[in-house]
Design a protein around this motif. Structure first.
Motif, PDB file in Angstrom:
ATOM      1  N   ASN A  31      32.671  37.323  51.803  1.00  0.00           N
ATOM      2  CA  ASN A  31      34.826  36.954  51.935  1.00  0.00           C
ATOM      3  C   ASN A  31      34.413  38.823  51.835  1.00  0.00           C
ATOM      4  OD1 ASN A  31      35.183  35.050  50.894  1.00  0.00           O
ATOM      5  ND2 ASN A  31      33.949  34.991  49.102  1.00  0.00           N
ATOM      6  N   GLY A  32      35.780  39.474  52.460  1.00  0.00           N
ATOM      7  CA  GLY A  32      35.930  40.152  52.405  1.00  0.00           C
ATOM      8  C   GLY A  32      36.091  41.494  51.293  1.00  0.00           C
ATOM      9  N   PRO A  33      36.225  42.521  51.054  1.00  0.00           N
ATOM     10  CA  PRO A  33      36.809  43.350  49.545  1.00  0.00           C
ATOM     11  C   PRO A  33      37.645  43.139  48.975  1.00  0.00           C
ATOM     12  CG  PRO A  33      36.190  44.751  51.163  1.00  0.00           C
ATOM     13  CD  PRO A  33      35.999  43.511  52.021  1.00  0.00           C
ATOM     14  N   ILE A  34      37.846  42.981  47.664  1.00  0.00           N
ATOM     15  CA  ILE A  34      39.291  42.549  46.499  1.00  0.00           C
ATOM     16  C   ILE A  34      39.700  43.996  47.359  1.00  0.00           C
ATOM     17  CG2 ILE A  34      38.154  43.789  44.701  1.00  0.00           C
ATOM     18  CD1 ILE A  34      40.313  41.922  43.594  1.00  0.00           C
ATOM     19  N   ASP A  35      39.591  45.397  47.815  1.00  0.00           N
ATOM     20  CA  ASP A  35      40.736  46.139  48.061  1.00  0.00           C
ATOM     21  C   ASP A  35      41.259  45.891  49.704  1.00  0.00           C
ATOM     22  OD1 ASP A  35      38.612  46.679  49.134  1.00  0.00           O
ATOM     23  OD2 ASP A  35      38.847  49.408  49.329  1.00  0.00           O
ATOM     24  N   GLU A  41      47.765  50.301  44.931  1.00  0.00           N
ATOM     25  CA  GLU A  41      48.011  50.461  43.512  1.00  0.00           C
ATOM     26  C   GLU A  41      47.573  49.827  42.915  1.00  0.00           C
ATOM     27  OE1 GLU A  41      51.137  51.879  46.441  1.00  0.00           O
ATOM     28  OE2 GLU A  41      50.208  50.243  46.216  1.00  0.00           O
ATOM     29  N   THR A  42      47.540  48.394  43.210  1.00  0.00           N
ATOM     30  CA  THR A  42      47.095  47.095  42.226  1.00  0.00           C
ATOM     31  C   THR A  42      45.096  47.429  42.313  1.00  0.00           C
ATOM     32  OG1 THR A  42      48.691  45.791  43.188  1.00  0.00           O
ATOM     33  CG2 THR A  42      46.865  44.481  42.425  1.00  0.00           C
ATOM     34  N   PHE A  43      44.876  47.889  43.635  1.00  0.00           N
ATOM     35  CA  PHE A  43      43.213  48.560  43.610  1.00  0.00           C
ATOM     36  C   PHE A  43      43.023  49.087  42.429  1.00  0.00           C
ATOM     37  CE2 PHE A  43      39.107  50.050  45.131  1.00  0.00           C
ATOM     38  CZ  PHE A  43      38.545  49.164  45.169  1.00  0.00           C
ATOM     39  N   THR A  44      43.915  50.434  42.229  1.00  0.00           N
ATOM     40  CA  THR A  44      44.065  51.901  41.819  1.00  0.00           C
ATOM     41  C   THR A  44      43.865  50.986  40.374  1.00  0.00           C
ATOM     42  OG1 THR A  44      44.472  53.165  43.351  1.00  0.00           O
ATOM     43  CG2 THR A  44      44.681  53.924  40.986  1.00  0.00           C
ATOM     44  N   GLN A  61      44.634  41.822  29.953  1.00  0.00           N
ATOM     45  CA  GLN A  61      46.260  43.312  29.737  1.00  0.00           C
ATOM     46  C   GLN A  61      46.282  43.969  31.446  1.00  0.00           C
ATOM     47  OE1 GLN A  61      44.953  44.978  25.751  1.00  0.00           O
ATOM     48  NE2 GLN A  61      47.272  44.034  24.908  1.00  0.00           N
ATOM     49  N   LEU A  62      44.457  43.896  31.007  1.00  0.00           N
ATOM     50  CA  LEU A  62      44.261  44.265  32.265  1.00  0.00           C
ATOM     51  C   LEU A  62      44.559  44.172  33.361  1.00  0.00           C
ATOM     52  CD1 LEU A  62      40.539  45.981  32.241  1.00  0.00           C
ATOM     53  CD2 LEU A  62      43.396  47.554  31.584  1.00  0.00           C
ATOM     54  N   LEU A  63      44.460  42.558  33.916  1.00  0.00           N
ATOM     55  CA  LEU A  63      44.887  41.783  34.362  1.00  0.00           C
ATOM     56  C   LEU A  63      46.284  41.432  35.113  1.00  0.00           C
ATOM     57  CD1 LEU A  63      42.092  39.162  34.924  1.00  0.00           C
ATOM     58  CD2 LEU A  63      42.705  41.191  36.148  1.00  0.00           C
ATOM     59  N   GLU A  64      46.801  41.726  33.997  1.00  0.00           N
ATOM     60  CA  GLU A  64      47.976  41.451  33.722  1.00  0.00           C
ATOM     61  C   GLU A  64      48.782  42.730  34.563  1.00  0.00           C
ATOM     62  OE1 GLU A  64      50.609  38.653  33.171  1.00  0.00           O
ATOM     63  OE2 GLU A  64      48.677  37.509  33.149  1.00  0.00           O
ATOM     64  N   ALA A  65      48.368  43.925  34.472  1.00  0.00           N
ATOM     65  CA  ALA A  65      49.146  44.815  34.567  1.00  0.00           C
ATOM     66  C   ALA A  65      48.816  44.854  36.137  1.00  0.00           C
ATOM     67  CB  ALA A  65      48.367  46.247  34.064  1.00  0.00           C
ATOM     68  N   ALA A  66      47.848  44.433  37.045  1.00  0.00           N
ATOM     69  CA  ALA A  66      47.787  44.545  37.803  1.00  0.00           C
ATOM     70  C   ALA A  66      48.425  43.572  38.485  1.00  0.00           C
ATOM     71  CB  ALA A  66      46.064  44.471  38.611  1.00  0.00           C
ATOM     72  N   LYS A  67      49.147  42.235  38.239  1.00  0.00           N
ATOM     73  CA  LYS A  67      49.237  41.048  38.786  1.00  0.00           C
ATOM     74  C   LYS A  67      50.738  41.830  38.660  1.00  0.00           C
ATOM     75  CE  LYS A  67      51.376  36.548  37.832  1.00  0.00           C
ATOM     76  NZ  LYS A  67      50.647  35.533  36.707  1.00  0.00           N
ATOM     77  N   ALA A  68      51.661  42.535  37.907  1.00  0.00           N
ATOM     78  CA  ALA A  68      52.404  43.221  38.208  1.00  0.00           C
ATOM     79  C   ALA A  68      53.009  44.129  39.137  1.00  0.00           C
ATOM     80  CB  ALA A  68      53.375  44.023  36.539  1.00  0.00           C
ATOM     81  N   ILE A  69      52.210  44.535  39.816  1.00  0.00           N
ATOM     82  CA  ILE A  69      52.407  45.530  40.923  1.00  0.00           C
ATOM     83  C   ILE A  69      52.671  44.990  41.844  1.00  0.00           C
ATOM     84  CG2 ILE A  69      50.804  47.523  41.530  1.00  0.00           C
ATOM     85  CD1 ILE A  69      50.234  48.430  39.571  1.00  0.00           C
ATOM     86  N   GLU A  70      51.000  43.797  41.646  1.00  0.00           N
ATOM     87  CA  GLU A  70      50.742  43.462  42.975  1.00  0.00           C
ATOM     88  C   GLU A  70      52.591  42.274  43.432  1.00  0.00           C
ATOM     89  OE1 GLU A  70      48.826  41.637  46.304  1.00  0.00           O
ATOM     90  OE2 GLU A  70      48.654  43.843  44.960  1.00  0.00           O
ATOM     91  N   VAL A  71      52.445  41.220  42.795  1.00  0.00           N
ATOM     92  CA  VAL A  71      54.021  40.617  42.415  1.00  0.00           C
ATOM     93  C   VAL A  71      55.288  41.424  42.970  1.00  0.00           C
ATOM     94  CG1 VAL A  71      52.837  38.959  42.081  1.00  0.00           C
ATOM     95  CG2 VAL A  71      54.299  40.300  40.009  1.00  0.00           C
ATOM     96  N   GLN A  72      55.169  43.193  42.879  1.00  0.00           N
ATOM     97  CA  GLN A  72      56.125  43.161  42.783  1.00  0.00           C
ATOM     98  C   GLN A  72      57.125  43.308  43.999  1.00  0.00           C
ATOM     99  OE1 GLN A  72      55.763  47.538  41.896  1.00  0.00           O
ATOM    100  NE2 GLN A  72      55.646  47.469  39.674  1.00  0.00           N
TER     101      GLN A  72
END
Length: 72
Positions: A31-35, A41-44, A61-72
């Motif tokens: 598998n490739g790296p998550i980044d 911005e999501t990886f950051t 909460q941290l995952l929700e913040a990342a998810k919010a960035i990813e789905v923009q």
């Protein structure tokens, strides 16, 4: 990098490197790296673990913040 040919034994490298080559050569998938799969911005955001370690935020909460960035 990892040798492209089977049975190649590089010389002058640490045992840990040789062990890594062996692990990759025996893997059934890689598998490739998550980044490489999410926005920069999501990886950051995912790397901001200090608030979680301090008990200021939950992992959810941290995952929700990342998810919010990813789905923009």
């Amino acid at each position: 990098g990892t040798p492209a040919a089977a049975g190649v034994q590089p010389e002058g490298v640490a045992q840990a490197v040789l062990d890594g080559f062996a692990m990759v050569s025996e893997a059934t998938s890689v598998n490739g790296p998550i980044d490489s799969k999410v926005k920069p911005e999501t990886f950051t955001e995912l790397r901001k673990v200090q608030p979680m370690l301090k008990g200021e935020k939950t992992p959810a909460q941290l995952l929700e913040a990342a998810k919010a960035i990813e789905v923009q």
